[in-house]
Design an enzyme around this catalytic site. Sequence first.
Site, PDB file in Angstrom:
ATOM      1  N   LYS A 151       4.505   0.696   9.180  1.00  0.00           N
ATOM      2  CA  LYS A 151       4.692   1.926   8.494  1.00  0.00           C
ATOM      3  C   LYS A 151       3.729   3.041   9.458  1.00  0.00           C
ATOM      4  O   LYS A 151       4.317   4.335   9.472  1.00  0.00           O
ATOM      5  CB  LYS A 151       3.829   2.087   7.232  1.00  0.00           C
ATOM      6  CG  LYS A 151       4.830   1.336   6.080  1.00  0.00           C
ATOM      7  CD  LYS A 151       4.242   1.135   4.923  1.00  0.00           C
ATOM      8  CE  LYS A 151       2.824  -0.060   4.638  1.00  0.00           C
ATOM      9  NZ  LYS A 151       2.566  -0.041   3.487  1.00  0.00           N
ATOM     10  N   ARG A 189       4.935 -12.718   9.821  1.00  0.00           N
ATOM     11  CA  ARG A 189       5.663 -11.422   9.488  1.00  0.00           C
ATOM     12  C   ARG A 189       7.008 -11.567  10.084  1.00  0.00           C
ATOM     13  O   ARG A 189       7.343 -12.106  11.050  1.00  0.00           O
ATOM     14  CB  ARG A 189       5.006 -10.228  10.328  1.00  0.00           C
ATOM     15  CG  ARG A 189       3.558  -9.967   9.979  1.00  0.00           C
ATOM     16  CD  ARG A 189       3.154  -8.957  10.689  1.00  0.00           C
ATOM     17  NE  ARG A 189       3.475  -7.494  10.406  1.00  0.00           N
ATOM     18  CZ  ARG A 189       2.974  -6.894   9.574  1.00  0.00           C
ATOM     19  NH1 ARG A 189       2.062  -7.477   8.802  1.00  0.00           N
ATOM     20  NH2 ARG A 189       3.247  -5.698   9.066  1.00  0.00           N
ATOM     21  N   GLU A 236       0.787  -1.129   0.007  1.00  0.00           N
ATOM     22  CA  GLU A 236       0.001  -0.134  -0.070  1.00  0.00           C
ATOM     23  C   GLU A 236       0.855   1.231   0.109  1.00  0.00           C
ATOM     24  O   GLU A 236       1.806   1.367   0.891  1.00  0.00           O
ATOM     25  CB  GLU A 236      -0.932   0.029   1.180  1.00  0.00           C
ATOM     26  CG  GLU A 236      -1.730   1.089   1.324  1.00  0.00           C
ATOM     27  CD  GLU A 236      -2.872   1.288   2.512  1.00  0.00           C
ATOM     28  OE1 GLU A 236      -2.868   0.240   3.205  1.00  0.00           O
ATOM     29  OE2 GLU A 236      -3.493   2.109   2.507  1.00  0.00           O
TER      30      GLU A 236
HETATM   31  P1  ATP Z   1       2.662  -2.129   7.615  1.00  0.00           P
HETATM   32  O1  ATP Z   1       2.011  -2.663   8.827  1.00  0.00           O
HETATM   33  O2  ATP Z   1       4.199  -2.026   8.174  1.00  0.00           O
HETATM   34  O3  ATP Z   1       1.902  -1.009   7.090  1.00  0.00           O
HETATM   35  P2  ATP Z   1       1.328  -3.758   5.909  1.00  0.00           P
HETATM   36  O4  ATP Z   1       1.469  -5.165   5.892  1.00  0.00           O
HETATM   37  O5  ATP Z   1       0.241  -2.773   6.067  1.00  0.00           O
HETATM   38  O6  ATP Z   1       2.453  -3.283   6.714  1.00  0.00           O
HETATM   39  P3  ATP Z   1       1.588  -3.579   2.972  1.00  0.00           P
HETATM   40  O7  ATP Z   1       2.165  -2.251   2.226  1.00  0.00           O
HETATM   41  O8  ATP Z   1       0.210  -3.567   2.913  1.00  0.00           O
HETATM   42  O9  ATP Z   1       2.237  -3.019   4.458  1.00  0.00           O
HETATM   43  O10 ATP Z   1       2.608  -4.737   2.619  1.00  0.00           O
HETATM   44  C1  ATP Z   1       2.924  -5.374   1.431  1.00  0.00           C
HETATM   45  C2  ATP Z   1       3.344  -6.579   1.482  1.00  0.00           C
HETATM   46  O11 ATP Z   1       4.346  -6.760   2.448  1.00  0.00           O
HETATM   47  C3  ATP Z   1       2.082  -7.376   2.243  1.00  0.00           C
HETATM   48  O12 ATP Z   1       2.069  -8.622   1.303  1.00  0.00           O
HETATM   49  C4  ATP Z   1       2.569  -7.768   3.586  1.00  0.00           C
HETATM   50  O13 ATP Z   1       2.168  -8.975   4.129  1.00  0.00           O
HETATM   51  C5  ATP Z   1       4.087  -7.688   3.464  1.00  0.00           C
HETATM   52  N1  ATP Z   1       4.742  -7.317   4.720  1.00  0.00           N
HETATM   53  C6  ATP Z   1       4.548  -6.279   5.501  1.00  0.00           C
HETATM   54  N2  ATP Z   1       5.115  -6.158   6.628  1.00  0.00           N
HETATM   55  C7  ATP Z   1       5.750  -7.301   6.653  1.00  0.00           C
HETATM   56  C8  ATP Z   1       6.824  -8.000   7.506  1.00  0.00           C
HETATM   57  N3  ATP Z   1       7.158  -7.462   8.630  1.00  0.00           N
HETATM   58  N4  ATP Z   1       7.222  -9.219   7.397  1.00  0.00           N
HETATM   59  C9  ATP Z   1       6.919  -9.905   6.061  1.00  0.00           C
HETATM   60  N5  ATP Z   1       6.130  -9.269   5.138  1.00  0.00           N
HETATM   61  C10 ATP Z   1       5.642  -8.181   5.420  1.00  0.00           C
HETATM   62 MG    MG Z   2      -1.479  -2.734   5.104  1.00  0.00          MG
END
Ligand code: ATP
Ligand code: MG
Length: 556
Positions: A268, A258, A34
């Site tokens: 983020k 994760r 995102e």
């Molecule tokens: P955040 O909570 O940091 O915003 P998010 O999952 O909302 O993380 P996205 O931009 O939606 O962020 O994530 C893009 C991809 O990265 C998704 O497939 C998510 O599952 C993966 N991802 C995000 N954080 C992690 C992590 N700590 N370990 C492994 N994969 C991750």
């Molecule tokens: Mg997200």
Amino acid sequence: MSEERSLNFLEEIIEQDIREGKNQGRILTRFPPEPNGFLHIGHAKSICLNFGLAAQYNGKTNLRFDDTNPLTEDTRYVESIKEDISWLGFKWDKELYSSDYFEQLYQFALILIRKDKAYVDESTSEAIAVAKGTLTEPGVPTPGRLRSVAENLLLFNEMKQGKYADGEMVLRAKIDLASPNMQMRDPLMYRIRHARHHRTANKWFIYPMYDFTHGQSDSLENITHSVCTLEFVTHRDLYNWFIKELDIFPSQQYEFARLNVNYTVMSKRKLLQLVNEGFVSGWDDPRMPTISGLRRRGYTPASIRNFCEKIGIAKRENIIEYSLLEFCIREDLNKTAWRRMAVLDPIKMVITNYPADVSEDMVGENNPEADGGEGYRNLPFCKDLWIERDDFMEEPSKKFFRLGVGLMVRLKHAYIVKCDSFLKDKNNKITEVHCTYIPESRSGSDTSGINVKGTIHWVSALHAKIAEIRLYDHLFQIEDLSGEEADFKEYINPESLTSLSNAFIEPDLGNAINGKSYQFIRKGYFTLDSDSLPGNLIFNRTVTLKDASSKGNKKI
Ligand code: ATP
Ligand code: MG
């Protein structure tokens, strides 16, 4: 894939799918960020996994921006995400945006409404939450659930036209209010948002929820393996339900744990708070666990890829040690970094028996780890030098093999010197160390027959350049921040940045190249900071030479 390790669970699934001829052996993964912040090391794990699996099985990977929330997303983040993925060394097949599917998703919603599988609900979000029931109580219908298809079509169309205010109504899937999986109790599909979207501008007043976007986007792209993190396990039934009801390509969702790293946060939302509230200088502050922060700090793509490979893929959440990341960067830089000398906390050394108006060039190999040393650089030597303050002790202990009155050391790439005396200022601070040098002891042609235990680094006071050196420690004081939702900022380490503005570096470092790493002998690996200018050199310490927990070498 390396030969030594066994297949991880995703590789096993893919190999079985290939054996069974599923999708004719075609493998297509995606990385779906995102664009609401910069990527962090957790995303790097997901990138290495998705791109890595595809590469391993002759597949491809799409980069899809999951941009369904106009309030938090921005084109600036899109650009940074593309830069970071490319820098990590991966090439996506197609660059796609969920927002490109808004019209198609709207059509999908109409299909479900017509099938009486979706309805408009004007209950408040609180009322919806209450009516959903609990794990032990089934939910109860809200009035909207009984609405006719015709009325749902009319209202949904009016929602689309912008007739209603934010929050006034939503579109929900009509599934099962008694389902043991709460995600299946008539989840939201659309909400109203009168906001400008970074790509579709003011075209839409309704935006699809994650659950009504992700699976359908996967399906529209014919993604074969949709890999996400464990918090989406309970969404999988819903992912499959939409695909089945819409009768579209059956992408499959798989979940892994994760990545969490100790002494830092990995979200983020939290990282944005650190940026907005001034705890760090920006998303690329070298203390941030972001890809851009790690890059500015001096991490290499290979070290991050290697880290992601080493930690493997888990099905259960755990916390990885930051020191493993440090291990990976040391391993890489030891092979490639050019060796240089820099004195971080200087005191003057005067070589009393060396002529005042002479200087000579010593030579040092650039990289003793490489074949042929990758060439040499000149190290001008003269009567006045800078040495590290803690390489001298007024009253040296028995095991101190550096300088004190009567002790001898080798100056790296130069002569053996013997300390005769020192000077102090009125505050009792040592200002100068006076030594004599042994002319026959020059490195490379030493005939002195003297053996010394210690070797110290130095720079010529006449030729040295001045630099600011930034040393970093963990951003947080505690290891595990996972339980610290609200007050995580209270644990910020006030000493995470130490800036030394009066360091002296060997003259060749005046030509240091952006993006290149240097080993400052005995002090660690360093790289030019992006704030650095030709007349105002700034170096970041990427990592110390040894793990702080194995030797007290963390701080100078
Ligand atoms: P955040 O909570 O940091 O915003 P998010 O999952 O909302 O993380 P996205 O931009 O939606 O962020 O994530 C893009 C991809 O990265 C998704 O497939 C998510 O599952 C993966 N991802 C995000 N954080 C992690 C992590 N700590 N370990 C492994 N994969 C991750
Ligand atoms: Mg997200």
